[in-house]
Design a protein around this motif. Sequence first.
Motif, PDB file in Angstrom:
ATOM      1  N   GLU A 326       0.807  -1.216   0.000  1.00  0.00           N
ATOM      2  CA  GLU A 326       0.000   0.000   0.000  1.00  0.00           C
ATOM      3  C   GLU A 326       0.844   1.274   0.000  1.00  0.00           C
ATOM      4  N   GLU A 327       1.955   1.281   0.763  1.00  0.00           N
ATOM      5  CA  GLU A 327       2.754   2.493   0.892  1.00  0.00           C
ATOM      6  C   GLU A 327       4.100   2.400   0.190  1.00  0.00           C
ATOM      7  N   HIS A 328       4.426   1.233  -0.354  1.00  0.00           N
ATOM      8  CA  HIS A 328       5.717   0.992  -1.004  1.00  0.00           C
ATOM      9  C   HIS A 328       6.884   1.191  -0.046  1.00  0.00           C
ATOM     10  N   ASP A 329       6.665   0.874   1.227  1.00  0.00           N
ATOM     11  CA  ASP A 329       7.736   0.933   2.224  1.00  0.00           C
ATOM     12  C   ASP A 329       8.460  -0.412   2.256  1.00  0.00           C
ATOM     13  N   PRO A 330       9.777  -0.396   2.436  1.00  0.00           N
ATOM     14  CA  PRO A 330      10.522  -1.666   2.528  1.00  0.00           C
ATOM     15  C   PRO A 330      10.047  -2.494   3.719  1.00  0.00           C
ATOM     16  N   ILE A 331      10.108  -3.827   3.558  1.00  0.00           N
ATOM     17  CA  ILE A 331       9.660  -4.716   4.619  1.00  0.00           C
ATOM     18  C   ILE A 331      10.684  -5.816   4.834  1.00  0.00           C
ATOM     19  N   GLU A 332      10.615  -6.447   6.024  1.00  0.00           N
ATOM     20  CA  GLU A 332      11.375  -7.652   6.330  1.00  0.00           C
ATOM     21  C   GLU A 332      10.447  -8.569   7.121  1.00  0.00           C
ATOM     22  N   VAL A 333      10.242  -9.776   6.590  1.00  0.00           N
ATOM     23  CA  VAL A 333       9.295 -10.713   7.199  1.00  0.00           C
ATOM     24  C   VAL A 333       9.976 -12.075   7.319  1.00  0.00           C
ATOM     25  N   GLU A 334       9.837 -12.709   8.473  1.00  0.00           N
ATOM     26  CA  GLU A 334      10.360 -14.057   8.667  1.00  0.00           C
ATOM     27  C   GLU A 334       9.216 -14.944   9.128  1.00  0.00           C
ATOM     28  N   HIS A 335       8.973 -16.052   8.419  1.00  0.00           N
ATOM     29  CA  HIS A 335       7.832 -16.896   8.737  1.00  0.00           C
ATOM     30  C   HIS A 335       8.104 -18.323   8.288  1.00  0.00           C
ATOM     31  N   ARG A 336       7.192 -19.206   8.675  1.00  0.00           N
ATOM     32  CA  ARG A 336       7.286 -20.603   8.267  1.00  0.00           C
ATOM     33  C   ARG A 336       6.529 -20.807   6.951  1.00  0.00           C
ATOM     34  N   TYR A 337       7.070 -21.698   6.109  1.00  0.00           N
ATOM     35  CA  TYR A 337       6.493 -21.953   4.784  1.00  0.00           C
ATOM     36  C   TYR A 337       6.332 -23.458   4.614  1.00  0.00           C
ATOM     37  N   LEU A 338       5.154 -23.863   4.102  1.00  0.00           N
ATOM     38  CA  LEU A 338       4.847 -25.275   3.914  1.00  0.00           C
ATOM     39  C   LEU A 338       5.119 -25.663   2.457  1.00  0.00           C
ATOM     40  N   MET A 349      12.079 -12.885   4.331  1.00  0.00           N
ATOM     41  CA  MET A 349      11.730 -12.145   3.116  1.00  0.00           C
ATOM     42  C   MET A 349      12.107 -10.675   3.269  1.00  0.00           C
ATOM     43  N   HIS A 350      12.713 -10.102   2.236  1.00  0.00           N
ATOM     44  CA  HIS A 350      12.954  -8.660   2.138  1.00  0.00           C
ATOM     45  C   HIS A 350      12.284  -8.169   0.873  1.00  0.00           C
ATOM     46  N   GLY A 351      11.661  -7.004   0.922  1.00  0.00           N
ATOM     47  CA  GLY A 351      11.001  -6.454  -0.246  1.00  0.00           C
ATOM     48  C   GLY A 351      11.074  -4.950  -0.295  1.00  0.00           C
ATOM     49  N   THR A 352      11.047  -4.392  -1.506  1.00  0.00           N
ATOM     50  CA  THR A 352      11.029  -2.949  -1.711  1.00  0.00           C
ATOM     51  C   THR A 352      10.365  -2.668  -3.050  1.00  0.00           C
ATOM     52  N   ALA A 353      10.067  -1.401  -3.319  1.00  0.00           N
ATOM     53  CA  ALA A 353       9.393  -0.999  -4.559  1.00  0.00           C
ATOM     54  C   ALA A 353      10.389  -0.301  -5.480  1.00  0.00           C
ATOM     55  N   VAL A 354      10.304  -0.608  -6.783  1.00  0.00           N
ATOM     56  CA  VAL A 354      11.147   0.043  -7.788  1.00  0.00           C
ATOM     57  C   VAL A 354      10.286   0.377  -8.998  1.00  0.00           C
ATOM     58  N   ARG A 355      10.827   1.186  -9.894  1.00  0.00           N
ATOM     59  CA  ARG A 355      10.156   1.498 -11.153  1.00  0.00           C
ATOM     60  C   ARG A 355      10.983   0.947 -12.304  1.00  0.00           C
ATOM     61  N   ASP A 356      10.271   0.332 -13.270  1.00  0.00           N
ATOM     62  CA  ASP A 356      10.994  -0.203 -14.419  1.00  0.00           C
ATOM     63  C   ASP A 356      11.184   0.868 -15.467  1.00  0.00           C
ATOM     64  N   ALA A 357      11.700   0.497 -16.646  1.00  0.00           N
ATOM     65  CA  ALA A 357      11.993   1.467 -17.700  1.00  0.00           C
ATOM     66  C   ALA A 357      10.740   2.140 -18.232  1.00  0.00           C
ATOM     67  N   ASP A 358       9.569   1.477 -18.098  1.00  0.00           N
ATOM     68  CA  ASP A 358       8.310   2.068 -18.578  1.00  0.00           C
ATOM     69  C   ASP A 358       7.605   2.883 -17.507  1.00  0.00           C
ATOM     70  N   GLY A 359       8.218   3.031 -16.334  1.00  0.00           N
ATOM     71  CA  GLY A 359       7.618   3.812 -15.268  1.00  0.00           C
ATOM     72  C   GLY A 359       6.645   3.035 -14.409  1.00  0.00           C
ATOM     73  N   ARG A 360       6.520   1.720 -14.644  1.00  0.00           N
ATOM     74  CA  ARG A 360       5.614   0.917 -13.831  1.00  0.00           C
ATOM     75  C   ARG A 360       6.260   0.604 -12.494  1.00  0.00           C
ATOM     76  N   THR A 361       5.428   0.499 -11.470  1.00  0.00           N
ATOM     77  CA  THR A 361       5.914   0.150 -10.143  1.00  0.00           C
ATOM     78  C   THR A 361       5.940  -1.369 -10.003  1.00  0.00           C
ATOM     79  N   LEU A 362       7.104  -1.887  -9.638  1.00  0.00           N
ATOM     80  CA  LEU A 362       7.275  -3.303  -9.393  1.00  0.00           C
ATOM     81  C   LEU A 362       7.768  -3.500  -7.971  1.00  0.00           C
ATOM     82  N   LEU A 363       7.389  -4.598  -7.374  1.00  0.00           N
ATOM     83  CA  LEU A 363       7.854  -4.964  -6.042  1.00  0.00           C
ATOM     84  C   LEU A 363       8.868  -6.088  -6.201  1.00  0.00           C
ATOM     85  N   VAL A 364      10.042  -5.865  -5.670  1.00  0.00           N
ATOM     86  CA  VAL A 364      11.121  -6.842  -5.825  1.00  0.00           C
ATOM     87  C   VAL A 364      11.728  -7.134  -4.466  1.00  0.00           C
TER      88      VAL A 364
END
Length: 942
Positions: A326-338, A349-364
């Motif tokens: 929602e806010e494109h703020d960086p996150i760090e999450v640790e959890h169990r996965y099945l 998990m670490h995540g942040t928001a970036v913009r590609d060459a076309d100006g679209r917002t991607l989460l990586v």
Amino acid sequence: MTDRSERIRRASGVLDVDGGLEWEAEALVMPAAPALLTDAGGVVVRATGQAVRLAGETTSAALIGRRLTDLVVGDGPVAKLKGRDGEVSVRPVSWPHEEDERLRVTVLVDVSDLVAADPTPQSGAPANDERTRLIDAQRMAKVGSWIYYPGTGEFYRSPVLEELFAASGAADTGNPADLVDAVHPEDRQKAEDFERQIRRIPEGSLIEVELRDRGGSRVYLCTARAEYGGDGRLERLQGTVQDVTEHRYLERRLRDERRKLHDAQRVARLGTWEWDPATDNIRLSEMLHEIIGKSSETVISFESYVAAVHPDDRVWVRNAWRPLVEEHDPIEVEHRYLRGDGAVRILRMHGTAVRDADGRTLLVGTAQDVTEQRTAVTRMERSSQRFTDLVAVTPVGIGLFDQAERLVDANDALCDLLGYRLDQLRGMTAQDMTHPDEDGMRLQTASHQGGRGSGRRKVPQRLLIRSDGEPVYCELHVALSVQDDGTRFWLVVFQDITERRRAAEALRYQATHDDLTGLPNRAAVKDLLGHLLGRADSAEGVAVLFCDIDNFKRVNDSLGHDAGDELLVALARRLEGGLPDGCTAARLSGDEFVIICRDIGTVGGVDQLATRVAGLLRTAVPVHGQLIRVSASIGAAVPNGSGAGGEDLLRFADAAMFEAKRRGAGKVSLASPALMASADRQLHLEGQLRDALNNDGLTLYYQPVVSSDGSIVTAEALVRWPHPDRGLLSPDAFLPVAEQGDLLRELDRWVLRTALKEAASWPSSNGRQVGVAVNLAGLVPGGPDFVDTVADVVADVGIDWHRVILELVETALVDLPSRTRHAMGELVQRGVRFAVDDFGTGYSSLARLKDLPAQIIKVDRRFVSGVGGDASDFAVARAVVDMARAMGRQCVAEGVETATQFHVLCGVGVDAYQGWLFSRPIPAREFRTILSMGPLHVPRSS
């Protein structure tokens, strides 16, 4: 009738040239190329179809009857062919016709594309801008072109290719073989194969090959295609050569970077992801697919990801992702996965928001599998209490020291070890517990010596003092730790090693010293060299001398091993008493001594030290009542700045010793850079050869031995090594390596077993079974297991004893003890035959022929090569044959390469022949083929 009409009439039929000689023009053979046939007056009397097409004409009548000088204009190597559609640049090549030298054949080589490409105007003509731009483009692309006419042997190269050839250092001979001469030696076979292939490829097909230049620094892509005439004959070959060095370098860099990234992710168990919120598609890296246990084709969405989260973690995980979504703020999450296979993994998990060459917002972001890390933390927490309990009951002393390094607590074992009560120990420092003869110790210093980032340190030995004044040796383990409130403390474990130290000192002396001489042994040498070479202030001054007593085996053989031991002890005492300060003498094994000098500068240099050592070992020693004179071959080596270790320095000195021994007894040799490099190459090649022996990486070729009528009677097995980098190696390339690496016996066993196994399945030749001969170098009759080894192999493969021939050099068969001769006689009684290989090159004495326990004598190729013209060689060959026949032995001639040699040897009565006149050594499959074809061709007497 006009002059031209007369010339056409004469050329079209039977002509009278220069005084009445009649000939038929159409009956003469012409090259399969653009060619003209002219008479003595220079008049064209015949033109090939290619020449007609090159001139732009439809029939040869347009050219016949014209003067050559009118058709081809120009004085230089490049002329102009006057055609219907204009001029064509050609290079005329003329010679007299082989059927009538009064006629001349002129081949017109089309060089228009090469000549026109030269940007330099000729004869005042304007430069061809289009061709000039083409050459400039070729230079930018680093592409050169070439044309070759097989019919004339003409070979032309474009200016760019000329530049490439000049840069590669190739000879300019005007021959396609220039390409072979210009390539790296390891690529020469590929170049030769390429040259052969282009002569056989169909028209329109393109072949290519990549080759390195002679120095190996440049890579070229070579292409070629062929053009054929209407009669199907090859008319022209043309192709290109492009410098692709930079392309290949970039490809390797890209592959390396991708591999490094993949390896790093695999080691860290770390994957990457990219989420497009607009499509809700999440793309995962290959490593992340592996972590979560899904195939790389699986499409992941956010909801499918959340559905695989452990049920107890799903609610807070979904909430934890909201700031990023929602806010494109960086996150760090640790959890169990099945995972799909039921396994539970912990992901960070670490995540942040970036913009590609076309100006679209991607989460990586990234996802790391930290399951093992979290498991370890949990395990440590659970073991904390167990550790506390363990300290109290452990039998070794444990003390807890504060930041001031004063003991605040200890277990009962430490109190008993030092003879104090706990209240007496409290407040004492580690330095207070240390014996006065020992340097004081600070815990902070000990823990820091453990290395950067290390919180613990093992102190192998400290001398402490008990309350009663008795010394006690302890091994200390120091660990720096932090309490929950952040206070640092030292945990020290005291282990009593007093008795162990006494026993270890005795064992250490035995392990590091030679039992016979008391000198340091190989283990001590390695430790000393490792210590000296590990110190930057002394490494450059170290020198190693490798000494081998000359002819020591003769002492053992003549006087016995006790005498040899007595001699070695005497020499050891001379070294101990005569070496300068800073030098240590050691005995490695047998009669090998090593001298290690800590600082070669203080003893006057390597030469002076080697001279002194040689003098100590050049002496006369009384042994068992006899005065034995000895000397030593000495090899010396010093560090060359390449970071060589102790083992390397010993190898280099050993190699230098062998070099000295080759020069004669009592010589000294210094390991040069070339010798060191050779020793390194040999060590690497030795390891590869050992692997090849263990993995059946060698192969056998067979060379037939034939009778006078061409029937194959035996075949000699010749080992080859298909080296992965150097191609097919012959024995002279790797037998020296096998000898120095003590692999000859193992190599002989492999060759013997493989040759007999293959020969057991050979078809008969001319109605009889063919024997197989194996040349032995390491598995010799004097060996302890020679007869048993041969017998076991013959029994295992199931071959007839009478088909087995064992070839040995003359020196291996003379002066054999009676026991060995008796054992060989047992093999002979079963049917095995022995052959003397290269007879005449060992002791070179015909008188020894009667003493050799062999049934076959092979005359060395050095005598065979000259039997047709050298009276001495003929006399030797005839003498060997006569004596062999008189003693009932078979005589085989090696190296028969000419019909003259064969007929001369037939005349003196040689029984069988081996050499390239009949066949080269060939692979096993090809040899089976020629066996089934019957007798080989034998040249008839002229």
